[in-house]
Design an enzyme around this catalytic site. Structure first.
Site, PDB file in Angstrom:
ATOM      1  N   PRO A  18      68.529 -30.188 -20.013  1.00  0.00           N
ATOM      2  CA  PRO A  18      68.121 -29.213 -18.993  1.00  0.00           C
ATOM      3  C   PRO A  18      66.630 -28.953 -19.117  1.00  0.00           C
ATOM      4  CG  PRO A  18      69.238 -28.112 -20.811  1.00  0.00           C
ATOM      5  CD  PRO A  18      69.296 -29.580 -21.099  1.00  0.00           C
ATOM      6  N   MET A  19      65.883 -29.174 -18.033  1.00  0.00           N
ATOM      7  CA  MET A  19      64.432 -28.987 -18.068  1.00  0.00           C
ATOM      8  C   MET A  19      64.002 -28.156 -16.865  1.00  0.00           C
ATOM      9  SD  MET A  19      63.160 -32.783 -19.289  1.00  0.00           S
ATOM     10  CE  MET A  19      64.318 -33.668 -18.230  1.00  0.00           C
ATOM     11  N   CYS A 102      64.872 -22.565 -25.903  1.00  0.00           N
ATOM     12  CA  CYS A 102      63.625 -22.571 -25.141  1.00  0.00           C
ATOM     13  C   CYS A 102      62.541 -21.816 -25.903  1.00  0.00           C
ATOM     14  CB  CYS A 102      63.814 -21.936 -23.768  1.00  0.00           C
ATOM     15  SG  CYS A 102      62.283 -21.860 -22.820  1.00  0.00           S
ATOM     16  N   GLY A 205      65.341 -34.815 -29.248  1.00  0.00           N
ATOM     17  CA  GLY A 205      63.969 -34.774 -29.746  1.00  0.00           C
ATOM     18  C   GLY A 205      63.421 -36.145 -30.070  1.00  0.00           C
ATOM     19  N   ASP A 206      62.399 -36.557 -29.332  1.00  0.00           N
ATOM     20  CA  ASP A 206      61.624 -37.773 -29.616  1.00  0.00           C
ATOM     21  C   ASP A 206      62.272 -39.085 -29.201  1.00  0.00           C
ATOM     22  OD1 ASP A 206      59.697 -36.155 -30.662  1.00  0.00           O
ATOM     23  OD2 ASP A 206      60.029 -36.685 -32.757  1.00  0.00           O
ATOM     24  N   ARG A 229      62.207 -35.313 -21.960  1.00  0.00           N
ATOM     25  CA  ARG A 229      60.914 -35.707 -21.387  1.00  0.00           C
ATOM     26  C   ARG A 229      60.814 -37.195 -21.083  1.00  0.00           C
ATOM     27  NH1 ARG A 229      56.992 -33.238 -25.737  1.00  0.00           N
ATOM     28  NH2 ARG A 229      58.818 -33.615 -27.046  1.00  0.00           N
TER      29      ARG A 229
END
Length: 331
Positions: A18-19, A102, A205-206, A229
């Site tokens: 979720p972004m 967040c 993450g990453d 991302r």
């Protein structure tokens, strides 16, 4: 097979994170087309839902073609979280997710998101309030802790499991790290090795390449990976990872035609959902991401930013396609 309540997922699912201002229905639809197994809405303020705030309500929009899909809520008040969970239930998502990760200051200052990491008892109470307010499976996304001196994910995982959540996603950074530094997945591996943990544990993450996804899958033994991302402007990453898992080989990188098609689809679905003018205005944030690394795109980017109708978009796409066909022929 991985199960979240009654939701059956593939053996090693790939989740779309979720972004905020990114994970809306048009973007989720693209990611679903390109291999995402489970997706979440942008995070939604529990207080905003209760106030009937238009922006919060709009984020509740989900569509059958994107299932399974979860709606993510955040807040720091038990009653508000319980009420918002009941509101979420009315639109019939597949699950409810709670955001305890967040790191943004405006969220943290309200005692929500990663701000709750300072108070595990409150985190437990907020989670219980949601679990007891809905028949839907409840999941949580969180971080390792507030900072490097207060990593508490081991206690958090056990106590949240006791509340009845059905899965836990761990972004392997602290709030203090924000999105900087390297994510430390050793903590995720330790949670998975805990014999008391029975729910699925997803790592986040990453992850930005098929090689890294496979390496982390093998090394840290989590139940699935959440990608954020790296999917922005590049929804192909999900199928690329799956193909690499199966064959050890890379799919061809998306060419200019693939990128233009994705932009066209994204724009069309944004126009359908938000209205043509607003949908195309909000597309502006995406163009640079879709064409990252493409030579000579700068001049076309300026033209895309001036597009206000799908008809103008189609003309520009043809112009862009022609330019790159000629450019490649000369190369």
């Amino acid at each position: 097979m991985v199960k979240i309540g009654n939701i059956e997922l593939p053996e090693f699912p790939l989740l779309l994170a979720p972004m905020e201002d990114v994970s809306d229905p048009p973007f989720r639809r693209l990611c679903k087309m390109h291999g995402a197994d489970l997706m979440y809405s942008e995070f939604i303020s529990s207080e905003g839902l209760i106030r009937d705030a238009m922006k919060s309500r709009k984020k509740l929009d989900i569509f059958d073609y994107e299932r399974p899909v979860g709606i993510q809520i955040f807040g720091g008040d038990e009653e508000a979280m319980a009420m918002s969970a009941r509101i979420v239930e009315t639109v019939n998502p597949d699950l409810v997710d709670i955001n305890f990760g967040c790191p943004v200051k405006k969220v943290v200052c309200k005692g929500a998101g990663a701000g709750v990491l300072k108070d595990i008892d409150l985190m437990v109470r907020l989670t219980k309030a949601v679990v007891t307010s809905t028949h839907l499976p409840v999941t949580v996304k969180t971080r390792l802790g507030w900072d490097s001196n207060s990593i508490n994910i081991d206690e958090v995982a056990e106590r949240l499991q006791e509340t009845g959540i059905k899965a836990l996603t761990i972004h392997a950074r602290t709030r203090g790290q924000m999105y900087k530094g390297e994510a430390d997945w050793e903590h995720i591996s330790r949670i998975k090795q805990n014999p008391n943990i029975e729910i699925p544990i997803f790592g986040n993450g990453d992850i930005d390449s098929p090689e890294k996804a496979l390496a982390y899958k093998q090394k840290y033994a989590c139940d699935g990976i959440m990608i954020g991302r790296a999917a922005i402007g590049y929804p192909w990453i999900f199928n690329e990872i799956k193909h690499f898992f199966e064959t050890g080989e890379h799919l061809p990188e998306p060419g200019i035609s693939d990128r233009l098609l994705a932009v066209r689809q994204h724009a069309e679905w944004s126009a359908e959902w938000k209205g043509e003018k607003l949908g195309l205005i909000e597309m502006r944030q995406h163009y640079s991401n879709y064409f990252r690394g493409v030579p000579h795109f700068k001049e076309f980017r300026k033209k895309f930013l001036e597009v206000f109708t799908l008809e103008e978009m189609d003309v520009l796409i043809k112009e862009t396609q022609k330019f790159y066909e000629e450019y490649q022929a000369q190369a």
